[in-house]
Enzyme design. Sequence first.
Site, short mmCIF file in Angstrom:
data_model
loop_
_atom_site.label_atom_id
_atom_site.label_comp_id
_atom_site.label_asym_id
_atom_site.label_seq_id
_atom_site.Cartn_x
_atom_site.Cartn_y
_atom_site.Cartn_z
N ASP A 28 -5.17 -8.85 -3.50
CA ASP A 28 -5.69 -8.45 -2.20
C ASP A 28 -6.93 -8.25 -1.51
O ASP A 28 -6.86 -10.24 -1.54
CB ASP A 28 -5.11 -6.62 -1.66
CG ASP A 28 -5.42 -5.75 -0.56
OD1 ASP A 28 -5.62 -6.60 0.47
OD2 ASP A 28 -5.66 -5.43 -0.09
N HIS B 75 0.90 -1.32 0.10
CA HIS B 75 -0.04 -0.30 -0.19
C HIS B 75 0.70 1.16 -0.02
O HIS B 75 0.91 2.05 -0.88
CB HIS B 75 -1.15 0.18 1.35
CG HIS B 75 -2.36 -0.97 1.07
ND1 HIS B 75 -2.77 -1.52 0.27
CD2 HIS B 75 -2.22 -2.07 2.37
CE1 HIS B 75 -2.98 -1.91 0.36
NE2 HIS B 75 -2.88 -2.72 1.15
#
Length: 449
Positions: free
Chosen positions: A323, A272
Amino acid sequence: MTHTYWAEHAWLEPVVEPGVALDVGADGRIAAVRTGVAAPPPGATVLRGLTLPGLANAHSHAFHRALRSTAQVGSGTFWTWREVMYSVADRLTPETYHALARAVYAEMALAGVTAVGEFHYLHHAPGGARYADPNAMGEALIAAAADAGIRITLLDTAYVASGLGDAGAGAPPDHHQLRFSDGTAQAWAERASLLKDREHARIGAAVHSVRAVPARQLGAVAEWAAARRAPLHVHLSEQRAENEACLAVHGCTPTRLLADHGVLGERTTGVHNTHLTDEDIALIGGSGTGTCMCPTTERDLADGIGPAPALKRAGSPLSLGSDSHAVIDLFEEARAMELNERLRSHTRGHFTAAALLRAASADGHAALGWADAGALAPGALADFATVALDSVRTAGAAPRLGAEVAVFAASAVDVRHTVVGGRHVVRDGAHTLLPDVPSALTRAVTALH
């Protein structure tokens, strides 16, 4: 013996070449790449469309696939989404996790993914009881990848606390998180050491986050990975709340905390890397730490847009992951990294199509410890995927613009072939090992609701 795959067009970075023969040896590696081969050689397997290096999904939580659509009902925040996630995690067993992951990894193969980085923290039974095999859940994932025909890097994850706690000592895990926790990073290391590499699987490590591993225990995880020269991943600055808590307790950002405890480095990937200061970006890039962007999840959870161009300029290699699997489509992840930045900056052209494909292939594989994959080159693992150039999304463009078509127009459904180690795992859009992937997904997800 050598088998030949004939690609109608192939992306041999940085250009698309017509008529490319890929000779694959018995060892599952590319023995030769021959260009200018106008017609398929006798006995060759024909790949119509654009053949690319296999895609690497560098960040996956396989069980989150069971949240698709369920997590989109109504409104909420990252933290309310997390409660829905916990409810699914509570229901998983090694058997149901194997069934779900096998179907999820087969879905990835259908999307051209040849390797997955599984960020795995669901270690124990509900309540924290240990299985007879302390790695039963991790072994279920490794077996699932084999059954689906793809490679896996099991990023076994240290997750020992529910928050920073007083003076950063770590708050005890809550009742959901007991099955994630080994108690200490040292106990985590002892269990993780029982896992072994195999032909299709490599073992890496992960720090779940600075919230879940107390500062004084970060070094134990970093040392474990360094001793094995294994990949080390970490969720980093995904939420502003994480930064605020770290500043309040430690007086520094999560990036600085990781740097001070030896976590950053060339085998490390921050996942991220969304809410970063200029100093954070310099620390990440200067240490050669990678960045895995997961744009479809980051926008689904309203996390924000990470500074991908600045990180790249600073020296951080970029990779991509799906993810939480709101969708599984690495082409969507790749174009989103560029298009999100356009929305934020009001300018175009931050990444070329070639750079985005590299993030989805070679750099993603490198982040997972598969540096010998991700390229159509002699000696590389024979992992590749073919995208149709005649679908309603891709038709009309000149083949020489195949990279641009793949990144900015194609979707996972346009993948026609996936080859892993020379084995044809997806042929003409159908999975050869798990014939009915939608039914397998339906059964596995339904069992958890």
